[in-house]
Design a protein around this motif. Sequence first.
Motif, PDB file in Angstrom:
ATOM      1  N   THR A  67      45.394  36.499  48.893  1.00 40.46           N
ATOM      2  CA  THR A  67      46.840  36.317  49.045  1.00 40.46           C
ATOM      3  C   THR A  67      47.279  36.844  50.402  1.00 40.46           C
ATOM      4  O   THR A  67      46.629  37.704  51.001  1.00 40.46           O
ATOM      5  CB  THR A  67      47.624  37.063  47.947  1.00 40.46           C
ATOM      6  N   GLU A 115      49.782  38.786  51.019  1.00 39.01           N
ATOM      7  CA  GLU A 115      50.134  40.198  50.917  1.00 39.01           C
ATOM      8  C   GLU A 115      48.905  41.083  51.042  1.00 39.01           C
ATOM      9  O   GLU A 115      48.923  42.094  51.768  1.00 39.01           O
ATOM     10  CB  GLU A 115      50.852  40.470  49.589  1.00 39.01           C
ATOM     11  N   ARG A 116      47.834  40.733  50.352  1.00 33.82           N
ATOM     12  CA  ARG A 116      46.609  41.526  50.439  1.00 33.82           C
ATOM     13  C   ARG A 116      45.972  41.407  51.815  1.00 33.82           C
ATOM     14  O   ARG A 116      45.395  42.371  52.325  1.00 33.82           O
ATOM     15  CB  ARG A 116      45.630  41.072  49.356  1.00 33.82           C
ATOM     16  N   THR A 122      48.415  45.626  36.200  1.00 34.13           N
ATOM     17  CA  THR A 122      49.085  46.106  37.405  1.00 34.13           C
ATOM     18  C   THR A 122      48.359  45.646  38.662  1.00 34.13           C
ATOM     19  O   THR A 122      47.125  45.661  38.733  1.00 34.13           O
ATOM     20  CB  THR A 122      49.137  47.643  37.394  1.00 34.13           C
ATOM     21  N   GLY A 123      49.131  45.215  39.661  1.00 34.30           N
ATOM     22  CA  GLY A 123      48.550  44.850  40.944  1.00 34.30           C
ATOM     23  C   GLY A 123      47.916  43.480  40.992  1.00 34.30           C
ATOM     24  O   GLY A 123      47.213  43.158  41.951  1.00 34.30           O
ATOM     25  N   THR A 124      48.165  42.649  39.985  1.00 40.86           N
ATOM     26  CA  THR A 124      47.572  41.316  39.950  1.00 40.86           C
ATOM     27  C   THR A 124      48.582  40.258  40.383  1.00 40.86           C
ATOM     28  O   THR A 124      49.798  40.497  40.397  1.00 40.86           O
ATOM     29  CB  THR A 124      47.073  40.970  38.529  1.00 40.86           C
ATOM     30  N   ILE A 125      48.048  39.082  40.706  1.00 41.72           N
ATOM     31  CA  ILE A 125      48.933  37.978  41.061  1.00 41.72           C
ATOM     32  C   ILE A 125      49.779  37.550  39.868  1.00 41.72           C
ATOM     33  O   ILE A 125      50.885  37.037  40.035  1.00 41.72           O
ATOM     34  CB  ILE A 125      48.133  36.777  41.613  1.00 41.72           C
ATOM     35  N   SER A 170      52.876  39.842  39.653  1.00 40.33           N
ATOM     36  CA  SER A 170      53.849  39.448  40.681  1.00 40.33           C
ATOM     37  C   SER A 170      54.550  38.153  40.321  1.00 40.33           C
ATOM     38  O   SER A 170      55.762  37.997  40.537  1.00 40.33           O
ATOM     39  CB  SER A 170      53.142  39.299  42.031  1.00 40.33           C
ATOM     40  N   ALA A 205      57.261  38.719  37.645  1.00 37.22           N
ATOM     41  CA  ALA A 205      58.421  39.396  38.246  1.00 37.22           C
ATOM     42  C   ALA A 205      59.215  38.443  39.123  1.00 37.22           C
ATOM     43  O   ALA A 205      60.461  38.463  39.119  1.00 37.22           O
ATOM     44  CB  ALA A 205      57.945  40.604  39.054  1.00 37.22           C
ATOM     45  N   ASP A 206      58.520  37.597  39.870  1.00 34.50           N
ATOM     46  CA  ASP A 206      59.199  36.646  40.755  1.00 34.50           C
ATOM     47  C   ASP A 206      60.022  35.623  39.979  1.00 34.50           C
ATOM     48  O   ASP A 206      61.019  35.100  40.502  1.00 34.50           O
ATOM     49  CB  ASP A 206      58.175  35.918  41.634  1.00 34.50           C
ATOM     50  N   GLU A 218      53.443  46.136  32.601  1.00 35.95           N
ATOM     51  CA  GLU A 218      52.170  46.216  33.311  1.00 35.95           C
ATOM     52  C   GLU A 218      51.291  47.315  32.736  1.00 35.95           C
ATOM     53  O   GLU A 218      51.781  48.377  32.331  1.00 35.95           O
ATOM     54  CB  GLU A 218      52.418  46.453  34.800  1.00 35.95           C
TER      55      GLU A 218
END
Length: 241
Positions: free
Chosen positions: A94, A96-97, A133-136, A139, A142-143, A150
Amino acid sequence: MKNLILTSAALALTAGMAMADGHSVVRMGTEGAYAPWNFLNDAGEVDGFERELGDELCARAELTCEWVTNEWDSIIPNLVSGNYDTIIAGMSITAERDEIIDFTQEYTPADPSSYLALDADLDVEGAVIAAQTGTIQASFIADQGWTVVEFATPEETIAAVRNGEADAVLADKSFLVGAMDGQDDLVMLEREESIGGGVGMGVRESDTELKAAFDAAITSMKEDGSLNTLIEKWEVASTFE
Protein backbone atom coordinates in the motif's frame (compact mmCIF):
# COMPACT_ATOMS: atom_id res chain seq x y z
CA MET A 1 19.90 -13.78 -18.76
CA LYS A 2 17.70 -14.19 -15.67
CA ASN A 3 20.36 -16.42 -14.06
CA LEU A 4 22.98 -13.74 -14.69
CA ILE A 5 20.75 -11.08 -13.13
CA LEU A 6 20.01 -13.29 -10.13
CA THR A 7 23.66 -14.16 -9.56
CA SER A 8 24.73 -10.52 -9.86
CA ALA A 9 22.10 -9.41 -7.35
CA ALA A 10 23.11 -12.15 -4.92
CA LEU A 11 26.80 -11.23 -5.19
CA ALA A 12 26.02 -7.57 -4.63
CA LEU A 13 23.96 -8.43 -1.57
CA THR A 14 26.60 -10.75 -0.12
CA ALA A 15 29.25 -8.11 -0.56
CA GLY A 16 27.07 -5.42 0.99
CA MET A 17 26.15 -7.52 4.01
CA ALA A 18 29.75 -8.64 4.48
CA MET A 19 30.73 -5.00 4.85
CA ALA A 20 27.87 -4.44 7.25
CA ASP A 21 28.08 -7.39 9.63
CA GLY A 22 30.49 -10.00 8.29
CA HIS A 23 27.91 -12.54 7.11
CA SER A 24 25.05 -13.00 4.69
CA VAL A 25 22.38 -14.25 7.09
CA VAL A 26 18.97 -12.69 6.39
CA ARG A 27 16.39 -12.73 9.17
CA MET A 28 12.91 -13.32 7.72
CA GLY A 29 10.22 -11.73 9.87
CA THR A 30 6.69 -13.18 9.82
CA GLU A 31 3.64 -13.31 12.07
CA GLY A 32 3.25 -17.08 12.37
CA ALA A 33 -0.49 -16.78 12.95
CA TYR A 34 -2.16 -16.38 9.56
CA ALA A 35 -2.69 -19.76 7.93
CA PRO A 36 -2.24 -20.74 5.16
CA TRP A 37 0.17 -17.84 4.57
CA ASN A 38 2.24 -18.40 7.71
CA PHE A 39 1.67 -20.33 10.93
CA LEU A 40 3.47 -22.36 13.57
CA ASN A 41 3.25 -26.13 13.07
CA ASP A 42 3.11 -28.78 15.80
CA ALA A 43 6.88 -28.57 16.19
CA GLY A 44 6.66 -24.83 16.83
CA GLU A 45 8.32 -24.00 13.52
CA VAL A 46 7.20 -21.43 10.95
CA ASP A 47 5.25 -23.20 8.21
CA GLY A 48 2.91 -22.39 5.35
CA PHE A 49 3.04 -20.78 1.94
CA GLU A 50 5.45 -18.03 2.92
CA ARG A 51 7.85 -20.39 4.70
CA GLU A 52 8.11 -22.54 1.58
CA LEU A 53 8.32 -19.50 -0.66
CA GLY A 54 10.86 -17.71 1.53
CA ASP A 55 13.14 -20.75 1.73
CA GLU A 56 13.11 -21.07 -2.07
CA LEU A 57 13.78 -17.37 -2.59
CA CYS A 58 16.72 -17.54 -0.19
CA ALA A 59 18.11 -20.59 -2.00
CA ARG A 60 17.89 -18.85 -5.37
CA ALA A 61 19.52 -15.72 -3.95
CA GLU A 62 22.24 -17.87 -2.31
CA LEU A 63 21.43 -16.53 1.13
CA THR A 64 21.26 -18.13 4.56
CA CYS A 65 17.89 -17.25 6.03
CA GLU A 66 16.64 -17.48 9.59
CA TRP A 67 12.99 -17.18 10.57
CA VAL A 68 11.73 -14.78 13.23
CA THR A 69 8.14 -14.32 14.44
CA ASN A 70 6.71 -10.98 15.52
CA GLU A 71 3.23 -9.77 16.45
CA TRP A 72 1.47 -8.07 13.55
CA ASP A 73 0.82 -4.71 15.16
CA SER A 74 4.56 -4.03 15.61
CA ILE A 75 5.90 -5.90 12.60
CA ILE A 76 6.83 -2.76 10.59
CA PRO A 77 8.44 -0.84 13.49
CA ASN A 78 10.57 -3.87 14.38
CA LEU A 79 11.76 -4.19 10.78
CA VAL A 80 12.75 -0.53 10.77
CA SER A 81 14.55 -0.89 14.11
CA GLY A 82 16.59 -3.84 12.81
CA ASN A 83 15.10 -6.80 14.68
CA TYR A 84 14.95 -8.64 11.34
CA ASP A 85 15.69 -7.88 7.70
CA THR A 86 12.47 -8.62 5.83
CA ILE A 87 8.75 -8.89 6.37
CA ILE A 88 7.17 -11.87 4.61
CA ALA A 89 3.76 -12.03 6.25
CA GLY A 90 0.92 -11.70 3.76
CA MET A 91 1.45 -7.94 3.71
CA SER A 92 -0.36 -6.07 0.94
CA ILE A 93 1.61 -3.35 -0.80
CA THR A 94 0.00 0.00 0.00
CA ALA A 95 1.05 3.60 -0.48
CA GLU A 96 0.87 4.24 3.27
CA ARG A 97 3.22 1.38 4.11
CA ASP A 98 5.51 2.29 1.24
CA GLU A 99 6.14 5.64 2.90
CA ILE A 100 7.81 3.83 5.81
CA ILE A 101 9.42 0.77 4.21
CA ASP A 102 10.17 -0.50 0.73
CA PHE A 103 8.63 -3.50 -1.01
CA THR A 104 9.77 -6.09 -3.49
CA GLN A 105 7.57 -6.78 -6.46
CA GLU A 106 4.42 -8.71 -5.57
CA TYR A 107 4.73 -12.45 -5.05
CA THR A 108 0.96 -12.98 -5.16
CA PRO A 109 -1.81 -10.95 -6.76
CA ALA A 110 -4.25 -9.29 -4.38
CA ASP A 111 -6.42 -11.72 -2.42
CA PRO A 112 -10.09 -10.69 -2.14
CA SER A 113 -11.34 -9.75 1.32
CA SER A 114 -14.41 -11.60 2.55
CA TYR A 115 -16.82 -11.50 5.48
CA LEU A 116 -17.37 -14.34 7.94
CA ALA A 117 -20.51 -14.16 10.07
CA LEU A 118 -23.13 -16.19 11.90
CA ASP A 119 -25.98 -14.86 9.72
CA ALA A 120 -25.85 -15.30 5.93
CA ASP A 121 -28.27 -12.38 5.50
CA LEU A 122 -26.24 -9.88 7.53
CA ASP A 123 -26.17 -6.28 6.23
CA VAL A 124 -22.50 -5.46 6.78
CA GLU A 125 -22.98 -1.73 6.27
CA GLY A 126 -25.02 -1.51 9.45
CA ALA A 127 -23.12 -4.11 11.39
CA VAL A 128 -20.17 -4.20 13.78
CA ILE A 129 -17.22 -5.58 11.84
CA ALA A 130 -14.10 -7.09 13.43
CA ALA A 131 -10.69 -6.74 11.79
CA GLN A 132 -7.09 -7.20 12.79
CA THR A 133 -5.33 -4.01 13.85
CA GLY A 134 -3.10 -2.44 11.22
CA THR A 135 -4.63 -4.29 8.27
CA ILE A 136 -6.05 -3.01 5.02
CA GLN A 137 -9.41 -4.43 6.13
CA ALA A 138 -9.48 -2.31 9.30
CA SER A 139 -8.69 0.80 7.27
CA PHE A 140 -11.33 -0.06 4.69
CA ILE A 141 -14.10 -0.40 7.26
CA ALA A 142 -13.14 2.88 8.91
CA ASP A 143 -13.01 4.64 5.54
CA GLN A 144 -16.58 3.52 4.82
CA GLY A 145 -17.76 5.09 8.07
CA TRP A 146 -18.90 1.70 9.39
CA THR A 147 -18.37 0.40 12.92
CA VAL A 148 -15.07 -1.46 13.31
CA VAL A 149 -13.63 -3.23 16.34
CA GLU A 150 -9.95 -4.08 16.07
CA PHE A 151 -8.07 -6.98 17.61
CA ALA A 152 -4.37 -7.82 17.83
CA THR A 153 -4.58 -11.31 16.32
CA PRO A 154 -6.62 -13.00 13.58
CA GLU A 155 -7.91 -15.60 16.04
CA GLU A 156 -9.39 -12.85 18.21
CA THR A 157 -11.40 -11.48 15.29
CA ILE A 158 -13.04 -14.86 14.76
CA ALA A 159 -13.70 -15.24 18.48
CA ALA A 160 -15.34 -11.81 18.54
CA VAL A 161 -17.96 -12.99 16.05
CA ARG A 162 -18.65 -16.18 17.95
CA ASN A 163 -18.98 -14.47 21.34
CA GLY A 164 -21.16 -11.59 20.08
CA GLU A 165 -18.62 -8.74 20.21
CA ALA A 166 -18.91 -8.35 16.43
CA ASP A 167 -21.40 -9.33 13.75
CA ALA A 168 -18.79 -10.32 11.16
CA VAL A 169 -15.05 -10.33 10.50
CA LEU A 170 -13.43 -8.93 7.37
CA ALA A 171 -10.14 -10.56 6.35
CA ASP A 172 -8.34 -12.20 3.44
CA LYS A 173 -10.60 -14.84 1.94
CA SER A 174 -7.83 -17.47 1.99
CA PHE A 175 -7.49 -17.08 5.77
CA LEU A 176 -11.25 -17.18 6.40
CA VAL A 177 -11.70 -20.35 4.33
CA GLY A 178 -9.35 -22.14 6.69
CA ALA A 179 -10.91 -20.53 9.76
CA MET A 180 -14.30 -21.99 8.77
CA ASP A 181 -12.96 -25.55 8.88
CA GLY A 182 -14.95 -27.45 11.49
CA GLN A 183 -16.96 -24.35 12.43
CA ASP A 184 -20.42 -25.19 11.10
CA ASP A 185 -22.01 -22.11 12.66
CA LEU A 186 -19.91 -19.68 10.59
CA VAL A 187 -20.88 -18.67 7.05
CA MET A 188 -19.03 -16.81 4.32
CA LEU A 189 -21.05 -13.90 2.97
CA GLU A 190 -21.39 -13.48 -0.79
CA ARG A 191 -20.10 -9.91 -0.67
CA GLU A 192 -16.36 -9.46 -1.25
CA GLU A 193 -14.13 -6.37 -1.23
CA SER A 194 -11.16 -5.59 -3.47
CA ILE A 195 -8.70 -3.83 -1.18
CA GLY A 196 -5.03 -3.02 -1.62
CA GLY A 197 -2.50 -4.33 -4.07
CA GLY A 198 -0.59 -7.56 -4.35
CA VAL A 199 1.49 -9.06 -1.54
CA GLY A 200 5.23 -8.34 -1.38
CA MET A 201 8.21 -8.62 0.94
CA GLY A 202 8.91 -5.58 3.08
CA VAL A 203 12.49 -4.35 3.49
CA ARG A 204 14.13 -1.26 4.94
CA GLU A 205 14.43 1.54 2.40
CA SER A 206 18.21 1.49 2.77
CA ASP A 207 18.51 -2.23 1.88
CA THR A 208 18.57 -1.80 -1.89
CA GLU A 209 20.79 -4.84 -2.56
CA LEU A 210 18.52 -7.07 -0.49
CA LYS A 211 15.47 -5.87 -2.39
CA ALA A 212 17.24 -6.46 -5.72
CA ALA A 213 18.23 -10.01 -4.74
CA PHE A 214 14.69 -10.96 -3.76
CA ASP A 215 13.17 -9.19 -6.77
CA ALA A 216 15.41 -11.26 -9.03
CA ALA A 217 14.49 -14.47 -7.21
CA ILE A 218 10.75 -13.70 -7.43
CA THR A 219 11.11 -12.96 -11.15
CA SER A 220 12.85 -16.29 -11.72
CA MET A 221 10.05 -18.16 -9.91
CA LYS A 222 7.42 -16.36 -11.98
CA GLU A 223 9.24 -17.18 -15.21
CA ASP A 224 9.69 -20.91 -14.51
CA GLY A 225 6.14 -21.36 -13.17
CA SER A 226 7.20 -22.49 -9.70
CA LEU A 227 5.57 -19.49 -8.00
CA ASN A 228 2.18 -20.31 -9.50
CA THR A 229 2.66 -23.92 -8.38
CA LEU A 230 3.14 -22.79 -4.78
CA ILE A 231 0.16 -20.43 -4.95
CA GLU A 232 -2.03 -23.29 -6.19
CA LYS A 233 -0.68 -25.69 -3.56
CA TRP A 234 -1.50 -23.37 -0.64
CA GLU A 235 -4.58 -21.71 -2.24
CA VAL A 236 -3.59 -18.25 -1.03
CA ALA A 237 -4.57 -16.19 -4.09
CA SER A 238 -5.18 -16.35 -7.82
CA THR A 239 -2.19 -17.28 -9.93
CA PHE A 240 -0.20 -14.95 -12.19
CA GLU A 241 -1.25 -14.98 -15.84
